[in-house]
Design an enzyme around this catalytic site. Structure first.
Site: not given
Ligand code: PLP
Length: 466
Positions: A112
């Site tokens: 993220k």
């Molecule tokens: C947010 C997250 C996901 C999922 O991602 P999306 O874009 O919501 O599909 C998967 N793995 C981790 C470690 C995350 O923080």
């Protein structure tokens, strides 16, 4: 570049306004009116570029004239200089033609950061120009909150309030949020659960009168288009590193809200040769059930070892449904209104089209642990539970062994030590150097009752009115 709503009724907006808006006024999500398309020749000419140079080429058409090119380049240089690995998104080989792209070298150790480090800078740039201020309000069960706080800590025109359920997030995750210094950072621990936090955020976006008209709310979850945009880049980056665009690639993506994999789908539409996209879910498998049986139906939330994928409905799936319905906003609106009441299906030919675009798999906790253990035994490489789900789904769904299969490594294993322990390994993944003192840092957060009036009063009182 103009952006339109997936529900067809809200006005089209330019990049700046899309950045500052959460949901469209009709309840839809914003998508670009048209996508840029790059020729193979053009993509080939990007070989050897640094991550931030590549990011500029991929994202510039979306930003268009909202930000002058030189300013945008500078912003991208700063954004990706924050990452602790010089390659920004390095690829690690697990087996013949099988790779993990490590997206966890940012400040909060999850993918993220790629989008939120940029989003904070974009917001501050646009707000400085407009001499405006926003309040970011978000709920988190883990990774989004810390990445958003890290992304906005230096913003002059942004106050950020992150709600987390009191005593219900892991200590590492809580400390990653509460130890960040900055007058504009406000952590609220709500005496309730994640759904309570999320409900308060939704209601506050719906009625912002508690802010007295002096500022407005902005969103940092993946309904914000800028997050998706930033995630398109690393699909190009991986492909170019492994011989693309002259060979096609397959990607397996650990999925929750469908944001990250939707970015891969866009990369393909923009001209990158991608022959397979795998939706990898945990037991919260609404997407896998839809892909297998054309039934979109909410089940009870399950708590798994991969908490960042514990969701009941995937908000960004709406963006795909919009395309599957020939960009007919009214059809999407009707479908999703019905989906809120019970299970829905789409016309068979549309569903068959979706199955051509994506494969899918659901992986339970036991198989997640088996994958972590096997990979460590075979490669001395430690997977976090989310990435492990991606690796397992990649192996189960793979169609052509001659095509490189790249799993998105979405988090660092040190973030999820419980899953590593549960897989029977005695290794403890150490926190990277820049976080080694996390447990000694001072925490700051306010505990509030599960009561929206109290939370709103706290926000109204504490955002700094410069
Ligand atoms: C947010 C997250 C996901 C999922 O991602 P999306 O874009 O919501 O599909 C998967 N793995 C981790 C470690 C995350 O923080």
């Amino acid at each position: 570049m103009r952006y339109i709503s997936t529900r067809g009724e809200a006005p089209a907006l330019g990049f700046e306004d899309v950045l500052l808006t959460g949901l469209a006024t009709d309840g839809g999500l914003y998508v670009p009116e048209s996508l840029p398309h790059f020729s193979l020749e053009e993509i080939r000419s990007w070989r050897g570029l640094s991550y931030s140079e590549l990011a500029f080429n991929v994202m510039h058409p979306f930003v268009d004239d909202a930000i002058p090119a030189d300013d945008f380049r500078k912003m991208l240089d700063e954004t990706y200089a924050v990452f602790a690995h010089k390659a920004v998104a390095p690829l690690v080989q697990l087996d013949t033609n099988e790779w993990v792209m490590e997206l966890f070298h940012g400040p909060t150790l999850a993918f993220k950061d790629f989008a939120l480090q940029l989003l904070g800078r974009l917001l501050d740039y646009v707000l400085e120009k407009r001499q405006q201020h926003v309040v970011i309000m978000g709920a988190t069960s883990g990774d989004t909150g810390s990445a958003a706080i890290e992304g906005c800590r230096r913003c002059k025109h942004v106050d950020i309030f992150i709600l987390h359920p009191y005593q219900r997030v892991s200590e590492v995750q809580r400390r990653q949020m509460t130890t960040v210094e900055g007058d504009n950072i406000h952590n609220i621990a709500v005496r309730g659960n994640f759904d309570d936090c999320q409900r308060m955020v939704k209601e506050s976006f719906g009625n912002q009168s508690f802010l007295g008209g002096k500022t407005q709310l902005a969103a940092v979850n993946s309904i914000n288009w800028a997050r998706i945009m930033a995630q398109i880049v690393y699909y190009f980056h991986a492909s170019l590193a492994l011989g693309g665009p002259d060979r096609s690639m397959a990607f397996s993506v650990p999925t929750g809200n469908f944001g990250d994999i939707f970015a891969g789908y866009l990369a393909k539409k923009m001209g990158l040769p991608i022959s397979q996209l795998v939706i990898a879910t945990n037991r919260n498998d609404i997407l896998h059930r839809f892909m297998s049986g054309n039934k979109y139906e909410q089940h009870q939330l399950e708590h798994t070892l991969s908490p960042s994928m514990d969701i009941m409905v995937s908000s960004n799936f709406e963006r795909l449904l919009f395309d599957l319905h020939g960009r007919d906003g009214l059809a999407v609106k009707t479908l999703l209104e019905n989906a809120a009441k019970g299970p829905v299906s789409i016309e068979d030919y549309r569903w068959k089209h979706a199955r051509k675009l994506f494969d899918s798999d659901a992986v339970d906790d036991k198989t997640t642990c088996d994958t972590i253990r096997e990979t460590y035994d075979q490669n001395e490489y430690l997977l976090d539970p989310h990435t492990a789900i991606g690796v397992r789904a990649a192996r189960n769904c793979r169609r052509d062994p001659a095509v490189p299969m790249i799993t998105l490594g979405t988090a660092h294993p040190a973030k999820f030590p419980d899953a590593v322990a549960e897989s029977g390994l005695s290794v403890q993944p150490p926190l990277p150097a820049h976080m080694a003192d996390l447990f000694e840092r001072e925490e700051r957060y306010t505990v509030l009752d599960n009561n929206i009036a109290g939370v709103q009063e706290f926000i109204a009182k504490n955002w700094k009115k410069t």
